[in-house]
Design an enzyme around this catalytic site. Structure first.
Site, PDB file in Angstrom:
ATOM      1  N   ASP A  33      -0.199   5.071   1.031  1.00 54.85           N
ATOM      2  CA  ASP A  33      -0.303   6.047   2.194  1.00 54.85           C
ATOM      3  C   ASP A  33      -0.554   5.281   3.528  1.00 54.85           C
ATOM      4  O   ASP A  33      -1.093   4.240   3.473  1.00 54.85           O
ATOM      5  CB  ASP A  33      -1.583   6.909   1.701  1.00 54.85           C
ATOM      6  CG  ASP A  33      -1.638   7.738   0.651  1.00 54.85           C
ATOM      7  OD1 ASP A  33      -1.430   8.913   0.735  1.00 54.85           O
ATOM      8  OD2 ASP A  33      -1.659   6.993  -0.552  1.00 54.85           O
ATOM      9  N   ASP A  61      -1.583  -0.997   5.980  1.00 50.12           N
ATOM     10  CA  ASP A  61      -1.807  -0.135   7.374  1.00 50.12           C
ATOM     11  C   ASP A  61      -3.111  -0.040   7.525  1.00 50.12           C
ATOM     12  O   ASP A  61      -3.557   0.618   8.640  1.00 50.12           O
ATOM     13  CB  ASP A  61      -1.124   1.009   7.288  1.00 50.12           C
ATOM     14  CG  ASP A  61      -2.038   1.963   6.435  1.00 50.12           C
ATOM     15  OD1 ASP A  61      -2.300   3.166   6.893  1.00 50.12           O
ATOM     16  OD2 ASP A  61      -2.042   1.794   5.208  1.00 50.12           O
ATOM     17  N   ASP A  97       0.600  -1.155  -0.037  1.00 53.15           N
ATOM     18  CA  ASP A  97       0.077   0.045  -0.080  1.00 53.15           C
ATOM     19  C   ASP A  97       0.811   1.365  -0.060  1.00 53.15           C
ATOM     20  O   ASP A  97       2.179   1.039   0.283  1.00 53.15           O
ATOM     21  CB  ASP A  97      -0.840   0.017   1.309  1.00 53.15           C
ATOM     22  CG  ASP A  97      -1.679   1.135   1.333  1.00 53.15           C
ATOM     23  OD1 ASP A  97      -2.465   1.528   0.517  1.00 53.15           O
ATOM     24  OD2 ASP A  97      -1.615   1.887   2.335  1.00 53.15           O
TER      25      ASP A  97
END
Length: 232
Positions: free
Chosen positions: A18, A181, A16
């Site tokens: 961000d 995240d 991922d």
């Protein structure tokens, strides 16, 4: 022969963006606040306290800000549809003013590549913005593939963007895993039938353990060893 063995043992690590590779929250929140300020509402989001909201996307930030307006301040009809493209424009023009890579990101990417692993990014950030940001941060060259929110008709947690990222990097899903995240990343990995490592250095920290990921990463320095254990 050694090179052939390394190639055979290589897998694909999909990231991922961000909140995983880089802390982009301050620039994201600044873009949302620019929309609020333009409407005379002031800066409704805090770059520290509202980090987690930033990682849920532009519309989530706008709605969070609108929800903080005084009861006597009415929001014009269609405000979100007007503000969302303005947010994207502001963000694109100021995409890396405050954004920083998390500690050890680039070293981990280099170590993974040296071990023969393929690297890819699968993000719900629009592809063009993700491309620009990775180049601004100086790490675009580490990735063989990039799949953004608008690359396909679907986005995470649908598994198809993940599969496209693995395939674009020249790998196979059975020898891959995801580093992320958020709950979206956890759901993506489950839908794709692959393992997931969630980072503990993002805004949610160790609280992500509630999602029961296959591993928690307290620092990027631990990622190469994890890749070796999972991918060989």
């Amino acid at each position: 022969m050694a090179g052939m063995v390394a190639g055979m043992g290589a897998g694909t690590v999909v990231f991922d963006l961000d909140g995983t590779l880089a802390d982009t929250s301050a620039d994201l929140i600044a873009a949302a606040n620019a929309c609020f300020i333009a409407r005379g509402m002031g800066a409704l989001l805090d770059p520290v306290a509202d980090q987690l909201i930033a990682f849920h996307g532009g519309r989530a930030m706008l709605r969070a800000g609108y929800g903080r307006l005084p009861q006597d301040m009415l929001l014009p009809p269609g405000a979100e549809e007007e503000d969302y493209p303005r947010l994207l424009d502001h963000y694109a023009a100021n995409i890396a003013e405050h954004t920083r890579l998390y500690d050890g990101t680039e070293a981990a990417l280099e170590t993974l590549a040296a071990a023969g692993h393929r690297l890819a990014v699968c993000t719900n950030k629009p592809e063009g913005l993700a491309e620009t940001l990775l180049r601004e941060l100086g790490i675009r060259g580490h990735f063989q593939a990039l799949i953004g929110a608008d690359t396909l008709p679907v986005r995470k947690p649908d598994p198809r963007p993940y599969f496209a990222a693995v395939e674009g990097a020249g790998g196979i899903a059975a020898r891959s895993f995801l580093v992320g995240d958020t709950e979206t990343d956890r759901k993506t990995a489950s839908a794709a039938g692959v393992k997931v490592a969630l980072v503990a250095f993002g805004p949610e920290g160790q609280a992500l353990e509630r999602l029961a990921p296959d591993a928690m990463l307290s620092e990027f320095a631990a990622l190469p060893a994890l890749a070796k254990a999972w991918l060989g």
